[in-house]
Design a protein around this motif. Structure first.
Motif, short mmCIF file in Angstrom:
data_model
loop_
_atom_site.label_atom_id
_atom_site.label_comp_id
_atom_site.label_asym_id
_atom_site.label_seq_id
_atom_site.Cartn_x
_atom_site.Cartn_y
_atom_site.Cartn_z
N SER A 403 0.82 -1.22 0.00
CA SER A 403 0.00 0.00 0.00
C SER A 403 0.85 1.26 0.00
CB SER A 403 -1.08 -0.03 1.10
OG SER A 403 -0.54 0.06 2.32
N ILE A 404 2.07 1.19 0.50
CA ILE A 404 2.97 2.35 0.35
C ILE A 404 3.24 2.59 -1.14
CG2 ILE A 404 5.31 3.21 0.78
CD1 ILE A 404 5.27 1.69 3.45
N VAL A 405 3.52 1.50 -1.84
CA VAL A 405 3.78 1.62 -3.28
C VAL A 405 2.54 2.09 -4.01
CG1 VAL A 405 4.39 0.32 -5.37
CG2 VAL A 405 5.62 -0.11 -3.21
N ALA A 406 1.40 1.49 -3.67
CA ALA A 406 0.15 1.83 -4.36
C ALA A 406 -0.22 3.30 -4.17
CB ALA A 406 -0.99 0.93 -3.87
N LYS A 407 0.15 3.87 -3.02
CA LYS A 407 -0.16 5.28 -2.79
C LYS A 407 0.88 6.20 -3.41
CE LYS A 407 -3.60 4.87 0.49
NZ LYS A 407 -4.96 5.37 0.33
N GLY A 408 1.88 5.61 -4.07
CA GLY A 408 2.90 6.42 -4.72
C GLY A 408 3.87 7.08 -3.75
N LEU A 409 4.03 6.49 -2.56
CA LEU A 409 4.93 7.09 -1.56
C LEU A 409 6.34 6.52 -1.73
CD1 LEU A 409 2.44 6.86 1.43
CD2 LEU A 409 3.18 8.95 0.27
N PRO A 410 7.36 7.28 -1.33
CA PRO A 410 8.74 6.80 -1.49
C PRO A 410 9.06 5.69 -0.50
CG PRO A 410 8.69 8.91 -0.34
CD PRO A 410 7.28 8.60 -0.70
N VAL A 411 9.00 4.47 -0.96
CA VAL A 411 9.06 3.31 -0.07
C VAL A 411 10.37 3.27 0.72
CG1 VAL A 411 10.02 1.62 -1.68
CG2 VAL A 411 8.28 0.91 0.01
N ASP A 412 11.45 3.79 0.13
CA ASP A 412 12.74 3.76 0.84
C ASP A 412 12.72 4.57 2.13
OD1 ASP A 412 13.71 2.20 -1.13
OD2 ASP A 412 14.84 3.80 -2.16
N ASP A 413 11.95 5.64 2.13
CA ASP A 413 11.87 6.47 3.34
C ASP A 413 11.24 5.72 4.51
OD1 ASP A 413 12.87 8.45 1.79
OD2 ASP A 413 11.14 9.79 1.92
N TYR A 414 10.50 4.67 4.21
CA TYR A 414 9.74 3.99 5.26
C TYR A 414 10.44 2.73 5.75
CZ TYR A 414 6.06 7.26 4.16
OH TYR A 414 5.35 8.42 3.97
N TRP A 415 11.75 2.63 5.49
CA TRP A 415 12.45 1.39 5.84
C TRP A 415 12.30 1.06 7.31
CZ3 TRP A 415 16.38 1.25 9.41
CH2 TRP A 415 16.92 2.49 9.77
N TRP A 416 12.41 2.08 8.17
CA TRP A 416 12.36 1.77 9.61
C TRP A 416 10.94 1.42 10.04
CZ3 TRP A 416 9.29 4.68 12.82
CH2 TRP A 416 8.91 5.95 12.36
N TYR A 417 9.96 2.05 9.39
CA TYR A 417 8.56 1.76 9.71
C TYR A 417 8.21 0.34 9.26
CZ TYR A 417 3.55 2.82 10.16
OH TYR A 417 2.23 2.83 10.50
N LEU A 418 8.76 -0.05 8.10
CA LEU A 418 8.55 -1.43 7.64
C LEU A 418 9.28 -2.43 8.53
CD1 LEU A 418 8.77 -0.70 3.84
CD2 LEU A 418 6.87 -1.94 4.91
N ASP A 419 10.44 -2.03 9.04
CA ASP A 419 11.18 -2.90 9.98
C ASP A 419 10.32 -3.34 11.16
OD1 ASP A 419 13.65 -3.27 8.88
OD2 ASP A 419 14.76 -2.09 10.39
N LEU A 420 9.48 -2.43 11.62
CA LEU A 420 8.63 -2.76 12.77
C LEU A 420 7.73 -3.95 12.44
CD1 LEU A 420 7.62 0.88 13.84
CD2 LEU A 420 9.33 -0.61 14.92
N ARG A 421 7.49 -4.16 11.14
CA ARG A 421 6.67 -5.30 10.68
C ARG A 421 7.53 -6.53 10.38
NH1 ARG A 421 4.58 -0.26 11.44
NH2 ARG A 421 2.34 -0.30 11.15
#
Ligand code: ATP
Ligand code: MN
Length: 463
Positions: A403-421
């Motif tokens: 959904s980060i990709v689908a919303k067109g957001l810069p997925v690399d910026d969310y690396w730490w937020y994704l880490d939590l998952r």
């Protein structure tokens, strides 16, 4: 002698004792008998204390007769039962010290009634009015009640950063923070060279502490933030500020229903708290600002909130016999007029609307099994509309990534937020409550600019 706050003097039973008070004069009346009455207010309570100043005191003619509305004085005297009907006790002054005069030709707060718009231009003096004194005390009580509510439930108070590198959720336009010379920033090719900026990258004032709060909830179980947030949205409405305080609880091992329970309990606790602790201030608002206020606070504190899905809400709205400015169809975001119709007309009570279409909600909200909606919730109250927005968060790494990709957001910026998952992910949920909206609701004030000491709105940051 030690000074006593006026609120304690008014409750005192030490009749005949000596007291010292200090504050700002609200009125002076001179009696034919050669003495004067001062009404003195120090902000500790709505009511001031009446001072009787005998003509015999040494600075009566030289000073007391120059004391006018807004002057600051200290009074030492005897506490006596008041023969007048307006108050239980009064002070017979033995000594009056004048700290500062307020020239009546210049001091703007002379008239009894000054419009709220004019008072916004006097943001530095409006705390001396009845309305803004009461607003400040109610606001303070709501802040205290907020900490009490969460602390009693073992939540940890968390300070999240105000400067952030990412537009957390696209929640609104952001203010940029930079130490570059905005007139002539360094450039590489045509672009600004942010590697020379303070943080080595573009940074902004945060719109929400949620993403950081999630990191701590996923270690400490339950946390809450209570701090300022910033949105450069140019919406000149009566419920939007560019700088506002938000409370954001975040809870691990919780789903949307737990989240709705928490939001409801919190909002009801706040209103019960001020009903119990701010009755004089609330009676003032009920009398002068909004005559339905006390009844509304009472009913919210004592009744369950109703919960409906977005899909059902749209159904109700499409059958409504009113002409909305914005037509309603499944998939559109609810406008303020829709929210208010639902809570004020259709159901006449606070509502929690859940399960909104994923297209109109943020990337981090948990995708429902229907593939179309997410586990979002908004709390709507009469008079204001939305006061809480929240959701169960997407805890599944791959679904979140998509959904980060689908919303067109810069997925690399969310690396730490994704880490939590990636590491010990669990279901979790939280919400944000706009503190200004709660103060607005709790006081009946029409405009959120009058629910905060120094409002920040487009073209307004003077004070
Ligand atoms: P709205 O649709 O009313 O602009 P929002 O959907 O942008 O609200 P959220 O991003 O969910 O709001 O923020 C959480 C809460 O913060 C809202 O429920 C509201 O109480 C408050 N809030 C949001 N924006 C503002 C603002 N500009 N000024 C004051 N409070 C705000
Ligand atoms: Mn908004």
């Amino acid at each position: 002698m030690k000074r006593t706050l006026i609120k304690h003097v008014l409750e005192s039973d030490q009749i005949g004792g000596r007291v010292k008070v200090a504050g700002w004069v609200r009125t002076r009346r001179d009696s034919k008998g050669g003495f004067s009455f001062l009404e003195l207010n120090d902000g500790s309570s709505f009511a001031g204390v009446q001072i009787v100043v005998p003509g015999e005191i040494e600075n009566y003619e030289s000073e007391i007769l120059n004391v006018t509305i807004g002057s600051a004085v200290a009074v030492t005297g005897e506490l006596v039962e008041s023969p007048g009907s307006g108050q239980r006790v009064e002070i017979h002054a033995g000594n009056v010290h004048v700290y500062g005069y307020a020239d009546p030709d210049d001091y703007p707060l002379q008239k009894k009634q000054i419009g709220f718009e004019r008072l916004r231009e006097l943001a530095h003096l409006r705390p001396r009015t009845n309305t803004f004194g009461a607003m400040a005390r109610v606001r303070n009580a709501l802040a205290y009640a907020t900490h009490r509510f969460y602390q009693e439930r073992d939540f940890l108070y968390l300070h999240t950063p105000m400067i952030t590198a990412s537009d957390a959720e696209g929640a609104g336009e952001m203010f940029q923070v930079t130490t570059l010379d905005v007139g002539a920033p360094p450039r590489v090719d045509d672009a600004v060279d942010y590697s020379q900026d303070f943080f080595g990258r573009p940074t902004f004032l945060t719109v929400s502490g949620q993403l950081e709060a999630e990191a701590y909830a996923l270690a400490l179980d339950r946390v809450y933030t209570f701090g300022p947030t910033f949105r450069a949205e140019n919406s000149n409405t009566r419920r939007h500020l560019a700088e506002f305080w938000m409370i954001e609880p975040e809870v691990a091992f919780a789903d949307l229903s737990d989240n709705a329970d928490l939001a409801e309990a919190y909002v009801r606790y706040l209103f019960q708290y001020i009903l119990d602790h701010c009755s004089t201030d609330l009676e003032f608002f009920n009398k002068w600002v909004d005559d339905g206020l006390l009844a509304r606070l009472d009913s919210i504190a004592s009744a369950d909130f109703r919960r409906i899905t977005y899909t059902d809400a749209v159904e109700v709205l499409s059958k409504a016999e009113v002409a909305f400015d914005y037509p309603v169809d499944w998939g559109v975001d609810l406008q303020s007029e829709h929210e208010r119709y639902l809570t004020e007309v259709a159901f006449e009570q606070p509502l929690i609307v859940t399960d909104y279409p994923s297209d109109i909600k943020a990337f981090y909200m948990r995708r429902n099994d229907d593939g179309k909606t997410v586990a979002a919730m908004d709390v709507l109250v009469p008079g204001v509309g939305e006061i809480v927005g929240g959701s169960q968060r997407e805890e599944r790494h791959d679904v979140l990534y998509e959904s980060i990709v689908a919303k067109g957001l810069p997925v690399d910026d969310y690396w730490w937020y994704l880490d939590l998952r990636r590491f010990g992910s669990v279901p979790h949920a939280g919400f944000g409550l706009g503190f200004g909206r709660i103060v607005q609701f709790a006081t009946g004030m029409q405009n959120i600019r009058d629910a905060i000491p120094f409002p920040r709105t487009p073209n307004s940051a003077e004070f």
